[in-house]
Design a protein around this motif. Structure first.
Motif, PDB file in Angstrom:
ATOM      1  N   SER A   2       0.887  -1.205   0.005  1.00 37.64           N
ATOM      2  CA  SER A   2      -0.086  -0.158   0.047  1.00 37.64           C
ATOM      3  C   SER A   2       0.873   1.206  -0.161  1.00 37.64           C
ATOM      4  O   SER A   2       0.488   2.181  -0.652  1.00 37.64           O
ATOM      5  CB  SER A   2      -0.883  -0.099   1.196  1.00 37.64           C
ATOM      6  OG  SER A   2      -1.925   1.215   1.267  1.00 37.64           O
ATOM      7  N   GLU A   3       2.010   1.051   0.676  1.00 37.02           N
ATOM      8  CA  GLU A   3       2.883   2.342   0.751  1.00 37.02           C
ATOM      9  C   GLU A   3       3.580   2.697  -0.717  1.00 37.02           C
ATOM     10  O   GLU A   3       3.596   3.686  -0.848  1.00 37.02           O
ATOM     11  CB  GLU A   3       3.912   1.834   1.761  1.00 37.02           C
ATOM     12  CG  GLU A   3       4.434   3.160   2.400  1.00 37.02           C
ATOM     13  CD  GLU A   3       5.642   2.781   3.228  1.00 37.02           C
ATOM     14  OE1 GLU A   3       5.694   1.468   3.823  1.00 37.02           O
ATOM     15  OE2 GLU A   3       6.382   3.488   3.841  1.00 37.02           O
ATOM     16  N   ASP A   4       3.920   1.587  -1.287  1.00 35.54           N
ATOM     17  CA  ASP A   4       4.369   1.744  -2.850  1.00 35.54           C
ATOM     18  C   ASP A   4       3.484   2.713  -3.480  1.00 35.54           C
ATOM     19  O   ASP A   4       3.670   3.564  -4.252  1.00 35.54           O
ATOM     20  CB  ASP A   4       4.548   0.173  -3.528  1.00 35.54           C
ATOM     21  CG  ASP A   4       5.865  -0.544  -2.832  1.00 35.54           C
ATOM     22  OD1 ASP A   4       6.484  -0.033  -2.169  1.00 35.54           O
ATOM     23  OD2 ASP A   4       5.661  -1.811  -3.078  1.00 35.54           O
ATOM     24  N   LEU A   5       1.979   2.064  -3.381  1.00 30.89           N
ATOM     25  CA  LEU A   5       1.216   2.784  -4.261  1.00 30.89           C
ATOM     26  C   LEU A   5       0.811   4.416  -3.992  1.00 30.89           C
ATOM     27  O   LEU A   5       0.543   4.891  -4.801  1.00 30.89           O
ATOM     28  CB  LEU A   5      -0.215   1.930  -4.242  1.00 30.89           C
ATOM     29  CG  LEU A   5      -0.193   0.444  -4.840  1.00 30.89           C
ATOM     30  CD1 LEU A   5      -1.592  -0.095  -4.374  1.00 30.89           C
ATOM     31  CD2 LEU A   5       0.175   0.477  -6.319  1.00 30.89           C
ATOM     32  N   LYS A  27       2.444   3.308 -12.853  1.00 33.58           N
ATOM     33  CA  LYS A  27       2.706   2.111 -13.564  1.00 33.58           C
ATOM     34  C   LYS A  27       1.739   1.016 -13.526  1.00 33.58           C
ATOM     35  O   LYS A  27       1.239   0.342 -14.429  1.00 33.58           O
ATOM     36  CB  LYS A  27       4.061   1.560 -12.874  1.00 33.58           C
ATOM     37  CG  LYS A  27       5.368   1.918 -13.343  1.00 33.58           C
ATOM     38  CD  LYS A  27       6.405   0.928 -12.694  1.00 33.58           C
ATOM     39  CE  LYS A  27       7.694   1.985 -12.447  1.00 33.58           C
ATOM     40  NZ  LYS A  27       8.575   1.316 -11.552  1.00 33.58           N
ATOM     41  N   VAL A  28       0.973   1.028 -12.322  1.00 35.92           N
ATOM     42  CA  VAL A  28      -0.078   0.219 -12.154  1.00 35.92           C
ATOM     43  C   VAL A  28      -1.295   0.383 -12.995  1.00 35.92           C
ATOM     44  O   VAL A  28      -1.830  -0.714 -13.756  1.00 35.92           O
ATOM     45  CB  VAL A  28      -0.486   0.032 -10.903  1.00 35.92           C
ATOM     46  CG1 VAL A  28      -1.801  -0.754 -10.401  1.00 35.92           C
ATOM     47  CG2 VAL A  28       0.650  -0.290 -10.077  1.00 35.92           C
ATOM     48  N   LEU A  29      -1.650   1.462 -13.080  1.00 32.68           N
ATOM     49  CA  LEU A  29      -3.127   1.897 -13.537  1.00 32.68           C
ATOM     50  C   LEU A  29      -2.724   2.287 -15.301  1.00 32.68           C
ATOM     51  O   LEU A  29      -1.729   2.798 -15.516  1.00 32.68           O
ATOM     52  CB  LEU A  29      -3.659   3.119 -13.296  1.00 32.68           C
ATOM     53  CG  LEU A  29      -4.212   2.774 -11.623  1.00 32.68           C
ATOM     54  CD1 LEU A  29      -4.599   4.036 -11.077  1.00 32.68           C
ATOM     55  CD2 LEU A  29      -5.385   1.928 -11.650  1.00 32.68           C
ATOM     56  N   PRO A  30      -3.653   1.948 -16.315  1.00 32.31           N
ATOM     57  CA  PRO A  30      -3.444   2.161 -17.403  1.00 32.31           C
ATOM     58  C   PRO A  30      -3.558   3.753 -17.675  1.00 32.31           C
ATOM     59  O   PRO A  30      -4.323   4.411 -16.802  1.00 32.31           O
ATOM     60  CB  PRO A  30      -4.737   1.495 -18.279  1.00 32.31           C
ATOM     61  CG  PRO A  30      -5.894   1.434 -17.017  1.00 32.31           C
ATOM     62  CD  PRO A  30      -4.957   1.315 -15.926  1.00 32.31           C
ATOM     63  N   PHE A  57     -10.520  -2.437 -16.687  1.00 33.85           N
ATOM     64  CA  PHE A  57      -9.336  -2.303 -17.572  1.00 33.85           C
ATOM     65  C   PHE A  57      -8.073  -3.260 -16.808  1.00 33.85           C
ATOM     66  O   PHE A  57      -8.494  -3.974 -15.772  1.00 33.85           O
ATOM     67  CB  PHE A  57      -8.904  -0.727 -17.243  1.00 33.85           C
ATOM     68  CG  PHE A  57      -9.067  -0.369 -15.988  1.00 33.85           C
ATOM     69  CD1 PHE A  57      -7.952  -0.526 -15.039  1.00 33.85           C
ATOM     70  CD2 PHE A  57     -10.065   0.666 -15.561  1.00 33.85           C
ATOM     71  CE1 PHE A  57      -8.059  -0.001 -13.412  1.00 33.85           C
ATOM     72  CE2 PHE A  57     -10.161   0.927 -14.365  1.00 33.85           C
ATOM     73  CZ  PHE A  57      -9.100   0.842 -13.178  1.00 33.85           C
ATOM     74  N   ALA A  58      -7.148  -3.198 -17.496  1.00 39.19           N
ATOM     75  CA  ALA A  58      -5.985  -4.272 -16.974  1.00 39.19           C
ATOM     76  C   ALA A  58      -5.122  -3.572 -16.070  1.00 39.19           C
ATOM     77  O   ALA A  58      -4.535  -2.202 -16.625  1.00 39.19           O
ATOM     78  CB  ALA A  58      -5.384  -4.765 -18.022  1.00 39.19           C
ATOM     79  N   VAL A  59      -4.783  -3.918 -14.818  1.00 39.83           N
ATOM     80  CA  VAL A  59      -3.799  -3.325 -14.089  1.00 39.83           C
ATOM     81  C   VAL A  59      -2.376  -3.904 -14.208  1.00 39.83           C
ATOM     82  O   VAL A  59      -2.527  -5.052 -14.526  1.00 39.83           O
ATOM     83  CB  VAL A  59      -4.124  -3.171 -12.684  1.00 39.83           C
ATOM     84  CG1 VAL A  59      -5.096  -2.412 -12.450  1.00 39.83           C
ATOM     85  CG2 VAL A  59      -4.493  -4.607 -12.061  1.00 39.83           C
ATOM     86  N   THR A  60      -1.450  -3.228 -14.456  1.00 39.61           N
ATOM     87  CA  THR A  60      -0.209  -4.031 -14.381  1.00 39.61           C
ATOM     88  C   THR A  60       0.562  -4.410 -13.057  1.00 39.61           C
ATOM     89  O   THR A  60       0.738  -3.377 -12.114  1.00 39.61           O
ATOM     90  CB  THR A  60       0.891  -2.979 -15.368  1.00 39.61           C
ATOM     91  OG1 THR A  60       0.189  -2.623 -16.207  1.00 39.61           O
ATOM     92  CG2 THR A  60       2.165  -3.719 -15.583  1.00 39.61           C
ATOM     93  N   ALA A  61       0.552  -5.689 -12.666  1.00 40.25           N
ATOM     94  CA  ALA A  61       1.212  -5.934 -11.451  1.00 40.25           C
ATOM     95  C   ALA A  61       2.831  -5.703 -11.656  1.00 40.25           C
ATOM     96  O   ALA A  61       3.298  -5.552 -12.404  1.00 40.25           O
ATOM     97  CB  ALA A  61       0.836  -7.303 -11.281  1.00 40.25           C
ATOM     98  N   ALA A  83       3.229  -8.353 -15.147  1.00 39.79           N
ATOM     99  CA  ALA A  83       1.861  -9.182 -15.525  1.00 39.79           C
ATOM    100  C   ALA A  83       0.608  -8.298 -15.484  1.00 39.79           C
ATOM    101  O   ALA A  83       0.629  -7.480 -14.716  1.00 39.79           O
ATOM    102  CB  ALA A  83       1.815 -10.378 -14.687  1.00 39.79           C
ATOM    103  N   LYS A  84      -0.289  -8.686 -16.473  1.00 42.21           N
ATOM    104  CA  LYS A  84      -1.527  -8.064 -16.521  1.00 42.21           C
ATOM    105  C   LYS A  84      -2.457  -8.756 -15.691  1.00 42.21           C
ATOM    106  O   LYS A  84      -2.739  -9.946 -15.817  1.00 42.21           O
ATOM    107  CB  LYS A  84      -1.937  -7.743 -17.937  1.00 42.21           C
ATOM    108  CG  LYS A  84      -1.163  -6.862 -18.875  1.00 42.21           C
ATOM    109  CD  LYS A  84      -1.316  -5.433 -19.005  1.00 42.21           C
ATOM    110  CE  LYS A  84      -0.192  -4.588 -19.778  1.00 42.21           C
ATOM    111  NZ  LYS A  84      -0.029  -3.485 -19.127  1.00 42.21           N
ATOM    112  N   VAL A  85      -3.302  -7.915 -15.048  1.00 40.72           N
ATOM    113  CA  VAL A  85      -4.566  -8.623 -14.409  1.00 40.72           C
ATOM    114  C   VAL A  85      -5.633  -7.762 -14.576  1.00 40.72           C
ATOM    115  O   VAL A  85      -5.652  -6.690 -14.743  1.00 40.72           O
ATOM    116  CB  VAL A  85      -4.212  -8.377 -12.600  1.00 40.72           C
ATOM    117  CG1 VAL A  85      -5.412  -9.045 -11.994  1.00 40.72           C
ATOM    118  CG2 VAL A  85      -3.035  -8.921 -12.348  1.00 40.72           C
TER     119      VAL A  85
END
Ligand code: C2E
Ligand code: MG
Ligand code: MG
Length: 765
Positions: free
Chosen positions: A104-107, A115-118, A137-141, A145-147
């Motif tokens: 959560s801190e990273d975010l 990077k995570v959100l499109p 939408f796809a988030v980038t882990a 990797a796309k989730v």
């Protein structure tokens, strides 16, 4: 500002204003004014403090609410993010951090979030985010990797009012990667399915294969577009009645069989098997077409009943071809009735069924007496006409359940159902003989045509139909040569056959024991009496010295295929002996060998001849092959081809026994022969019979016009030799010039001839 603070503030200002006004109006003493001012100021201070407290309490509440929300988020098993009203990240729950691998801190670092959100996730305004529902939408882990996710955002806290900037937004997300994967696969499969369906439709269209399917419980049949086109129908479902009405009346049994296969419990059927049946259906052009139905019977859901379905292929053209091929294979060209092959086939089927059915048949074989005379005197066309007439008579003489065929040259056969009357075959044969006499009396006025017959009963033994037919043919061959002979197969004939079998075994052993010996008979040039050739004639010399003539064993050898062994020996030995005499210095002469139809049609004669020449070193021009006309006529096209090939080797070809077979003179034109051998039967009565002389000289003349040499065989007297010489015959063979003799005697004969020639030369000189 808080409502209470507002009221206090407004009240303080009002009080201060009222007091000031009173002071001015009523001239209130100064201390009073001071008190009033103090009062107003304290009211003001109170108001300000009260505003501060309210602010403090609001902030506290926001923090508490946020903490409450975060706590709830922690326990959610879906992804959740808490945002501030200005779209700033506040907190992510463990489900989300677990899925994307960031803490959560990273975010909370904007760069990570980006990077995570499109990229387009940052574009929408707050209003747009609040209003959005089911945002996918796809988030980038972490790691790239796309989730695949789906999100719904809502305001969870509006402490300071809806339009205030202090609300909290909670986005709840679901990992839909699996769903998306399945969806993508589904799309892929649908695409593939669509493609394969297109391909299927295309190939079905191109291959002209229709489909027919019947499921249990349904009264209608499913038919594919292609089959609809084939049958000229316009609905994919047709009822049993409609389908049945399309079946050819003769194929209704097939329809019924298919129907009953469908109602049979599946367990009784073998589902893996592909069945095939053929039937005729009324088709789009309003004619019956032949269809092949290749189908499978598979279990229906209940396993009690069966589905039936398969491919329907229009085989009308194949059927037409089949019938042409069948005609070619089974119909005799000259008479248009069945041939020997068909007779054998039907005969064998009848043989197999008759024993079970307790039924028997008569097999009758007929032969036209002296048929060759018709050919020789009236011509080949007339001979064919007689055969065709007899074919019709045979067909009309067949009784119910019977069968007639031409089984060879002038041989016909009948299969007649036995009705318990042993005289029936004789009655039928007599009837045929009478018919021939009458019908031919009109066409061949000069001749009385008769026929002989042999017959036997199918139930009188025989391991198969071929043996039964052999017996009938053997009986016929027992004919003493008298006209209209009728011979029934009996014990005496049976004994003769047995003896024949014994002879066959003996002959096989004799070949192995090298008991076959070649005799040589001279061929003389009639112009000067010189030796120009020899005919190699086989003899069986038994260990006790008995010499068996070929007439006693060649027919047996021909029937048992021993002939191929004999012919191979003759070919090789004749070439070897001739070469040896040439090497010894005797003037080179031609050696003639006799080949039978078996050799000629069943083996590669050209190759065997070439091999014999190669192995012995004899030049091809010193070899002559004698063939009989009946042999050539068995299959004229094949014979011509074989003869041409032999001739190409440089080997000579002679027509043996000319006049005894079926052909007429005109016939020899098509055969590539170099020498015509007039049969002994023409020569025998030359001296006393004017007609014989006329025939012989006519034959010689015609042969000469075709550049074919002639030789007369069976010359026994000088008179015959002189007549032949006068008639222009080139060569001669007969006891008068020399009998067939063993090699050592023939060598002496050659030496004698050579010295005669030498004497003649000396005398001339
Ligand atoms: P063919 O090829 O027509 O041979 C002539 C036959 O007439 C010979 O009988 C010969 O001995 C006989 N002959 C020759 N000159 C006279 C004569 O002046 N008077 C009389 N009465 N007869 C004469 P042969 O050797 O008994 O052969 C009979 C038939 O057997 C031959 O008839 C030929 O068809 C067949 N044959 C002989 N040798 C062979 C052979 O090596 N292979 C095959 N496939 N058949 C053979
Ligand atoms: Mg011969
Ligand atoms: Mg001959």
């Amino acid at each position: 500002m808080h409502k209470t603070s507002k009221i206090i503030l407004i009240a303080s200002i009002c009080a201060a204003a009222v007091l000031t006004a009173m002071n001015i109006a009523f001239r209130i003493p100064e201390y009073t004014a001071v008190i009033l001012v103090c009062f107003a100021v304290s009211a003001l201070v109170l108001t300000l403090v009260s505003i501060g407290c309210v602010k403090h309490f609001t902030k506290e509440r926001i923090i508490r609410e946020r903490e409450n929300i975060i706590r709830i988020m922690q326990s959610l098993n879906t992804m959740a993010v808490l945002w501030s009203s200005d779209f700033r990240y506040i907190e992510a729950n463990p489900e989300l951090t677990k899925n994307i691998g960031y803490t959560s801190e990273d975010l909370s670092d904007m760069k990570t979030l980006q990077k995570v959100l499109p990229p387009d996730a940052f574009a929408p305004s707050l209003q747009a985010v609040i209003n959005s529902r089911d945002e996918e939408f796809a988030v980038t882990a972490k790691g790239g990797a796309k989730v695949n996710t789906i999100w719904n955002t809502s305001i969870v806290s509006t402490i300071a009012g809806k339009n205030s900037r202090s609300c909290l937004m909670l986005s709840i997300g679901l990992d839909i990667s699996e769903t998306v994967r399945m969806k993508e696969e589904l799309i892929k499969y649908s695409k593939e399915l669509a493609e394969s369906e297109n391909r299927y439709t295309l190939s079905m269209g191109l291959s002209e294969i229709g489909l027919l399917l019947k499921e249990p419980g349904k009264t209608s049949y499913y038919i594919s577009d292609q089959l609809m086109d084939m049958l000229g129908l316009n609905v994919p479902d047709i009822s049993e009645g409609v389908l049945k009405a399309r079946f050819h009346p003769s194929d209704i049994m097939t329809f019924n069989a298919l129907q009953s296969a469908m109602v049979s419990p599946y367990s009784e059927l073998n589902g893996s098997e592909i069945h095939s049946t053929e039937f005729r259906l009324l088709s789009s052009d309003n004619t019956y077409h032949w269809y092949q139905f290749r189908y499978k019977i598979t279990p229906a859901e209940t396993k009690l009943l069966a589905n039936i379905g398969g491919a329907v292929i229009d085989v009308t053209k194949d059927k037409e071809k089949d019938s042409i091929i069948e005609k070619m294979a089974y119909i005799d060209d000259v008479t248009q009735i069945f041939n020997r092959n068909k007779f054998m086939q039907i005969g064998q089927e009848t043989f197999e069924c008759s024993a079970e059915a307790g039924q028997s048949y008569w097999v009758i074989v007929l032969d036209i007496d002296n048929f060759h005379i018709i050919n020789d005197t009236c011509g080949y066309q007339s001979g064919n006409k007689l055969l065709a007439d007899l074919g019709k008579i045979i067909e009309n003489s067949v009784t119910e359940g019977g069968f007639g065929a031409r089984i060879g040259g002038d041989n016909f056969a009948l299969l007649i159902r036995d009705i318990g009357d042993d005289d029936l075959p004789v009655k039928i044969i007599n009837h045929i003989q009478q018919e021939i006499k009458e019908s031919c009396a009109q066409s061949f006025s000069v001749q009385t045509i008769t026929c002989s017959a042999g017959y036997c009963k199918m139930s009188d033994g025989g391991k198969d139909f071929a043996q039964v037919l052999d017996r009938a043919e053997f009986s016929l061959s027992m004919s003493d040569g008298s006209k209209s002979n009728i011979i029934r197969y009996d014990n005496k004939i049976h004994d003769k056959i047995i003896a024949g079998t014994a002879l066959e075994n003996e002959l096989a052993a004799a070949i192995e024991n090298n008991e076959m010996v070649l005799y040589y008979q001279p061929k003389i040039d009639l112009s000067d009496g010189s030796l120009m050739g020899m005919e190699a004639l086989i003899r069986w010399v038994k260990p006790d010295g008995t010499v068996v003539p070929p007439s006693q064993f060649i027919p047996v050898a021909e029937n048992s295929m021993l002939i191929t062994k004999i012919s191979a020996f003759v070919l090789k030995e004749a070439c070897r002996q001739n070469k040896e005499w040439q090497v010894m210095g005797y003037p080179p002469i031609t050696v003639s060998i006799n080949l039978t139809a078996v050799d000629f049609y069943q083996t590669d004669v050209k190759e065997s001849i070439q091999n014999a020449l190669n192995e012995t070193g004899l030049d091809a021009k010193w070899l002559d092959v004698e063939l009989t006309e009946s042999l050539a006529l068995k299959d004229i096209d094949h014979a011509i081809q074989q003869m041409k090939e032999i001739k190409e080797l440089g080997v000579k070809l002679s027509m043996d026994d000319f006049g005894t077979g079926y052909s007429s003179l005109s016939y020899i034109q098509v055969l590539p022969i170099t020498l015509l051998k007039l049969d002994r039967s023409f020569i025998m009565y030359l001296e006393e019979d004017e007609i014989s002389r006329e025939i012989v000289s006519a034959v010689i003349r015609i042969a000469k016009s075709k550049k074919i040499e002639t030789i007369a065989e069976g010359i026994e007297t000088i008179g015959q030799a002189e007549i032949l010489k006068k008639s222009g015959c080139d060569l001669a063979q007969g006891y008068f010039f020399g009998k067939p003799m063993p090699a050592d005697q023939f060598e002496e004969f050659m030496a004698m001839k050579a010295s005669q020639k030498q004497e003649a030369v000396t005398a001339d000189a």
